[in-house]
Design an enzyme around this catalytic site. Structure first.
Site, PDB file in Angstrom:
ATOM      1  N   PRO A 222       0.507  -1.801  -2.466  1.00 52.02           N
ATOM      2  CA  PRO A 222       0.627  -1.095  -1.182  1.00 52.02           C
ATOM      3  C   PRO A 222       1.789  -1.688  -0.381  1.00 52.02           C
ATOM      4  CG  PRO A 222      -1.235  -2.610  -1.144  1.00 52.02           C
ATOM      5  CD  PRO A 222      -0.700  -2.638  -2.537  1.00 52.02           C
ATOM      6  N   ASP A 396       4.356  -6.619  -0.299  1.00 52.84           N
ATOM      7  CA  ASP A 396       3.090  -6.262  -0.946  1.00 52.84           C
ATOM      8  C   ASP A 396       1.968  -6.660   0.011  1.00 52.84           C
ATOM      9  OD1 ASP A 396       0.811  -6.002  -2.476  1.00 52.84           O
ATOM     10  OD2 ASP A 396       1.687  -6.889  -4.284  1.00 52.84           O
ATOM     11  N   HIS A 397       1.337  -5.650   0.602  1.00 51.88           N
ATOM     12  CA  HIS A 397       0.338  -5.906   1.648  1.00 51.88           C
ATOM     13  C   HIS A 397      -0.921  -6.590   1.111  1.00 51.88           C
ATOM     14  CE1 HIS A 397      -0.891  -5.812   5.652  1.00 51.88           C
ATOM     15  NE2 HIS A 397      -0.754  -4.525   5.952  1.00 51.88           N
ATOM     16  N   ARG A 398      -1.056  -6.651  -0.210  1.00 52.70           N
ATOM     17  CA  ARG A 398      -2.228  -7.336  -0.774  1.00 52.70           C
ATOM     18  C   ARG A 398      -2.147  -8.840  -0.569  1.00 52.70           C
ATOM     19  NH1 ARG A 398      -1.818  -5.028  -6.803  1.00 52.70           N
ATOM     20  NH2 ARG A 398       0.331  -5.735  -6.374  1.00 52.70           N
TER      21      ARG A 398
END
Length: 424
Positions: A222, A396-398
Site C-alpha cells: 500500500p 510502503d505503509h505497512r
C-alpha cells in the site's frame, strides 16, 4: 560427462538468454575460460567453464532463452566430437527442452523448440561469418530483412559485436540521408484500430522482470505519497563552489550527487525508513545502500551505491557516473545492482517538475525528484525569485507510517536548504 547448465547469475533471475557462444564444438576448454555470454534480467554476464575438456555439444543456440538449471552444453574428453568429425556428420540427439527465442538486447523472433543437431549446425555455420565481423545471429537476420550491409555497421555490443540495435540505427540513418520523393504517393486511409496496424516490439528481459516486480509492488504494497517543495537556491550555489574547488581533480558534482549524499545522511538519522517488509517482521538494514534509477535502451536499471553515507560527495559523483555509463552499456555486474535499501529516481533533467514513483521491492521507499524551477517566494519580507525543487516520497505503509515518512522529508528538506550540513 559434465553438463553445462544455465546458472543463476542474479538474485531475481529465472531464465537467461544465450547472446553468443565464444567456444565452438570441438574446441578445448580449460576451467575458468569464458564459454558464452548470457543476458540476465539485469546485465550481460560471462559464463565460465567449471571443468577442463572439450566442448562436445551445444544444446542451446545463440539466442535461446533457457530456464535456470537447464543443460545448454556438454564438456567431455573429446571422443564424442572426434566420432562426429570422423563420421562426417553430427550426432542427432533428441530436441533439447529449450524454447529458443532469438534475442539481441531483448528482441525475440522465434519461440519454437529446435533440435540439438540443428542448433549445433547453426552455431558452427555462423562461425565463418563471426571470424570476419563479430555479429549476433539476430543482427544478421534483421540486416537481411532491412537490406543493410552488415559489414558497414559499427558494433556497440560486447567486444565490438554488431547487435540488432546497431543494424536498426544504421537503417534509420540511411532513411534520413535519403531524400524524399518529389511526389509521394497518396496514403491510404487506414483506421488505427485496423488489424495489424501496429509494430510488435517484444519486451526485453529487463522490461519483463520490471513489469512483474513493479506490478506486484503496486498490488501488494500500500503506497503512501508525500511531497515537499524544497528551496534549492543555496544548493545550486553550493554545487558551483564545490565544482570550483574540485576543478583541478577533473571531478564534477551534479545536483543529483548532492541529493544522494543528503538522502544517505538523512537515512542515517532515520533508520526506520531504511527498512523492508518481511511478512510478520521488519528488516531494518544496517547499511545504507542507495539505488539510482537509470534509463537504458533495454529498460530501467538500478545500480546501487553501497554505504553511500560513508562516501564523500566527490566519491559519489565518480561512482554514480561510472555506474550509470556502465548500466547503459549493460556492463554492470549483478552484485552492483542488488542489495539496495532505498532508491532515488530523478527526472528533473527532462523538465519534469513532479511525479510519483513505484517502490522497488524489497525496499520500502523511493524518492522521486523533479526539476528545480524559478518561482516567486516571499523571502525576508520581499518577493524574490527562488529555485524550487519538488521531491515526492513513495513509502510502503505497512512498515513506514505517514508521520515517519513526513519527518524524513522534513529533515531532508532542511538539509538541502542548508547544503553545508550535507558534507559536515
Amino acid at each position: 560427462m559434465p553438463e553445462i547448465t544455465m546458472p543463476r547469475l542474479s538474485d531475481t533471475m529465472e531464465e537467461g538468454v544465450i547472446v553468443s557462444w565464444l567456444k565452438q564444438v570441438g574446441d578445448p576448454v580449460e576451467r575458468g575460460e569464458v564459454l558464452a555470454e548470457i543476458e540476465t534480467d539485469k546485465a550481460l554476464m560471462e559464463l565460465e567453464a567449471y571443468d577442463d575438456g572439450v566442448l562436445e555439444q551445444i544444446l542451446a543456440a545463440a539466442g535461446a532463452r533457457v530456464p535456470i538449471g537447464t543443460p545448454i552444453g556438454i564438456i567431455g574428453d573429446g571422443s564424442a566430437a572426434a566420432v562426429s568429425s570422423s563420421s562426417g556428420s553430427a550426432p542427432a540427439p533428441a530436441a533439447a527442452p529449450v524454447a529458443p527465442a532469438v534475442r539481441d538486447n531483448g528482441a525475440v523472433s522465434d519461440t519454437r523448440s529446435v533440435p540439438v543437431a540443428a542448433v549445433s549446425e547453426s552455431v558452427a555455420g555462423s562461425r565463418g561469418t563471426a571470424d570476419r565481423k563479430k555479429t549476433s545471429p539476430l543482427a544478421r537476420k534483421v540486416a537481411d530483412e532491412l537490406g543493410v550491409d552488415i559489414s558497414s555497421v559499427v558494433g556497440t555490443g560486447p567486444g565490438g559485436r554488431v547487435i540488432r540495435q546497431d543494424v536498426e540505427t544504421a537503417h534509420r540513418a540511411a532513411q534520413i540521408d535519403t531524400p524524399p520523393p518529389s511526389a509521394p504517393a497518396p496514403m491510404a486511409d487506414i483506421s488505427v484500430s485496423a488489424q495489424g496496424d501496429y509494430e510488435e516490439i517484444p519486451l526485453t528481459g529487463i522490461q519483463r522482470v520490471s513489469a512483474t516486480r513493479l506490478t506486484e509492488s503496486k498490488q501488494q504494497a500500500p503506497h503512501i505519497y508525500l511531497t515537499a517543495a524544497v528551496d534549492v537556491t543555496e544548493l545550486f550555489g553550493f554545487r558551483a563552489q564545490v565544482n570550483a574547488t574540485l576543478a583541478p581533480t577533473g571531478t564534477k558534482v551534479s545536483v543529483n550527487d548532492l541529493l544522494i549524499k543528503a538522502v544517505a545522511v538523512t537515512l542515517r538519522s532515520n533508520p526506520s525508513v531504511n527498512v523492508s517488509f518481511a511478512g510478520d517482521k521488519v528488516w531494518r538494514h544496517r547499511g545504507i545502500h542507495l539505488g539510482m534509477a537509470v534509463a537504458t535502451p533495454a529498460g530501467l536499471l538500478v545500480p546501487v551505491l553501497r554505504d553511500a553515507d560513508r562516501k564523500s560527495v566527490s566519491e559519489i559523483a565518480t561512482e554514480s557516473r561510472d555506474k550509470a555509463e556502465r548500466a547503459r552499456e549493460r556492463k554492470l555486474r549483478a552484485d552492483e545492482m542488488s542489495g539496495g535499501t532505498f532508491t532515488i529516481s530523478n527526472l528533473g533533467m527532462f523538465g519534469i517538475e513532479h511525479f510519483t514513483a513505484v517502490i522497488n521491492p524489497p525496499e520500502a521507499a523511493i524518492l522521486a525528484v523533479g526539476a528545480g524551477t524559478d518561482e516567486l517566494r516571499l523571502h525576508d519580507g520581499q518577493v524574490v525569485t527562488r529555485k524550487i525543487l519538488r521531491v515526492t516520497m513513495s513509502a510502503d505503509h505497512r512498515v513506514i507510517d505517514g508521520a515517519v515518512a513526513a519527518q524524513f522529508l522534513q529533515q531532508l528538506k532542511d538539509l538541502l536548504e542548508h547544503p553545508l550540513r550535507i558534507v559536515t
